[in-house]
Design a protein around this motif. Structure first.
Motif, mmCIF file in Angstrom:
data_model
loop_
_atom_site.group_PDB
_atom_site.id
_atom_site.type_symbol
_atom_site.label_atom_id
_atom_site.label_comp_id
_atom_site.label_asym_id
_atom_site.label_seq_id
_atom_site.Cartn_x
_atom_site.Cartn_y
_atom_site.Cartn_z
ATOM 1 N N ALA A 236 0.836 -1.205 0.000
ATOM 2 C CA ALA A 236 0.000 0.000 0.000
ATOM 3 C C ALA A 236 0.869 1.252 0.000
ATOM 4 N N PHE A 240 -3.558 4.372 -1.635
ATOM 5 C CA PHE A 240 -3.897 3.186 -2.421
ATOM 6 C C PHE A 240 -3.606 1.947 -1.587
ATOM 7 N N ASP A 241 -4.616 1.108 -1.410
ATOM 8 C CA ASP A 241 -4.476 -0.111 -0.636
ATOM 9 C C ASP A 241 -4.816 -1.297 -1.528
ATOM 10 N N ALA A 244 -7.742 -3.503 -0.789
ATOM 11 C CA ALA A 244 -9.071 -2.992 -1.110
ATOM 12 C C ALA A 244 -9.500 -3.368 -2.524
ATOM 13 N N GLU A 253 -14.325 -1.341 1.996
ATOM 14 C CA GLU A 253 -12.866 -1.231 1.908
ATOM 15 C C GLU A 253 -12.451 -0.581 0.599
ATOM 16 N N THR A 254 -13.083 -0.993 -0.493
ATOM 17 C CA THR A 254 -12.752 -0.423 -1.801
ATOM 18 C C THR A 254 -13.118 1.053 -1.847
ATOM 19 N N SER A 257 -10.541 3.171 0.044
ATOM 20 C CA SER A 257 -9.288 3.382 -0.678
ATOM 21 C C SER A 257 -9.457 4.415 -1.784
ATOM 22 N N GLU A 260 -9.489 7.784 -0.142
ATOM 23 C CA GLU A 260 -8.164 8.207 0.312
ATOM 24 C C GLU A 260 -7.279 8.609 -0.856
#
Length: 341
Positions: A236, A240-241, A244, A253-254, A257, A260
């Motif tokens: 990550a 950006f993860d 996700a 979760e998506t 991200s 963010e």
């Protein structure tokens, strides 16, 4: 290691790094194929504009054919599709115990390794915002992740030295044992950037657009699936993860991200990607064949289908050729490709 730091490719990334190293007291030599850029640097210095710092630094600059000598530390900062040619050109200038740091986008470490030897290559991941504006002028628009690591993950004296050098540029720089995880993470994110570059909207505006999040999510999932098939664990960075965008990720979760990434990109004065700038402003080829293309090829070799990534390559080619305009409708066409896959 001693002697000057050689920056091969003094544009957005290389110019920003080179200027920062000079400001930190290091001797730096710049190399660039653009003769007008080299002439401007030699005549007036390299000017860095933007909100991080504004300065004009003095440095010696050369076109490749005029460079002489060998160097212990070389940063390769050219566009991904110029990597092989640049690696061959710089090979005579790599000292016996020297190394090349690939401060680029994509998996260029593999290309450089084939030319100069894997033991002479150091992995590097950068995500700061910068643009080449004019001969002798680079715009440094925003902080971003900076990560270095040996390709085999080992802790060595040279990687500690490079890490210390990069911390002089970005205090939050990271030394990692999983540089391939960061490079593949950037490929997932970078493929999303190619998606945003199909339009004239800013990175943040496209990522914030609820209509296109589902197709962008599926695009990211394709790249992540290829990384997973290779046994790589993406890392990550900057909102950006990769977790996700895994098949097991929840909708929340998506969305988090995406949110963010939007926040991170709105902080930067660089509203559009370098990909978009290549298409809309500089009217030149992008790095799509050297970044997204390998994802499609590796996916094919591993039996992982990547129809959306392949369609992004096609759409970017059409824009490069002047047969397609930058428009949000291109993301609708991408969605159509997903339906037909």
């Amino acid at each position: 290691m001693s002697g000057p730091i050689l920056i091969w490719g003094a544009g957005a990334i290389g110019g920003t790094l080179g200027a920062a190293f000079i400001r930190a007291g290091h001797d730096v030599i710049l190399v660039d194929n653009a003769a007008d850029h080299v002439a401007a640097i030699n005549e007036r210095g390299l000017r860095i504009d933007g909100p991080i710092f504004q300065d004009t630094v003095k440095a010696k600059a050369f076109v490749p054919e005029n460079l002489k000598g060998k160097f212990d530390r070389i940063f390769l900062c050219v566009k991904a599709h110029h990597t092989e040619a640049a690696a061959k050109a710089l090979l005579p200038h790599v000292a016996e115990n020297g190394y090349v740091v690939s401060a680029q986008n994509g998996l260029n470490e593999t290309v450089i390794s084939k030319v100069i030897g894997e033991h002479r290559v150091i992995g590097c991941f950068v995500n700061f915002g910068a643009d080449y504006l004019a001969p002798g002028v680079v715009h440094y628009s925003g902080h971003g992740a900076v990560v270095v690591g040996e390709l085999d993950g080992k802790k060595t004296k040279r990687i500690e030295q490079i890490y210390a050098l990069m911390k002089e540029f970005e205090p939050k720089a990271i030394l990692t044992e999983n540089i391939w995880g960061y490079l593949w993470g950037k490929l997932i994110y970078g493929t999303l950037l190619f998606g945003t570059a199909l339009t004239n909207d800013s990175i943040a505006d496209v990522l914030a657009n609820q209509r296109y999040r589902p197709i962008l999510t599926k695009l990211a999932l394709e790249v992540g699936a290829v990384a997973n098939a290779k046994g790589v664990v993406p890392e990550a960075f900057d909102g950006f993860d990769p977790v996700a965008f895994a098949p097991t990720a929840s909708t929340a979760e998506t969305a988090r991200s995406f949110d963010e990434m939007v926040i991170h990109n709105r902080r930067s004065t660089k509203s559009h990607s370098g990909i978009w700038r290549d298409l809309a402003i500089r009217k030149r080829k992008t790095e799509v064949d050297a970044q997204v293309g390998p994802v499609v090829e590796v996916g094919r070799s591993l039996g992982v289908p990547t129809p959306l990534a392949a369609r992004v390559v096609e759409l970017i080619h059409e824009i490069e050729a002047g047969t397609r305009q930058l428009d949000l409708v291109n993301l609708d066409l991408l969605a159509d490709a997903e339906i037909g896959a």
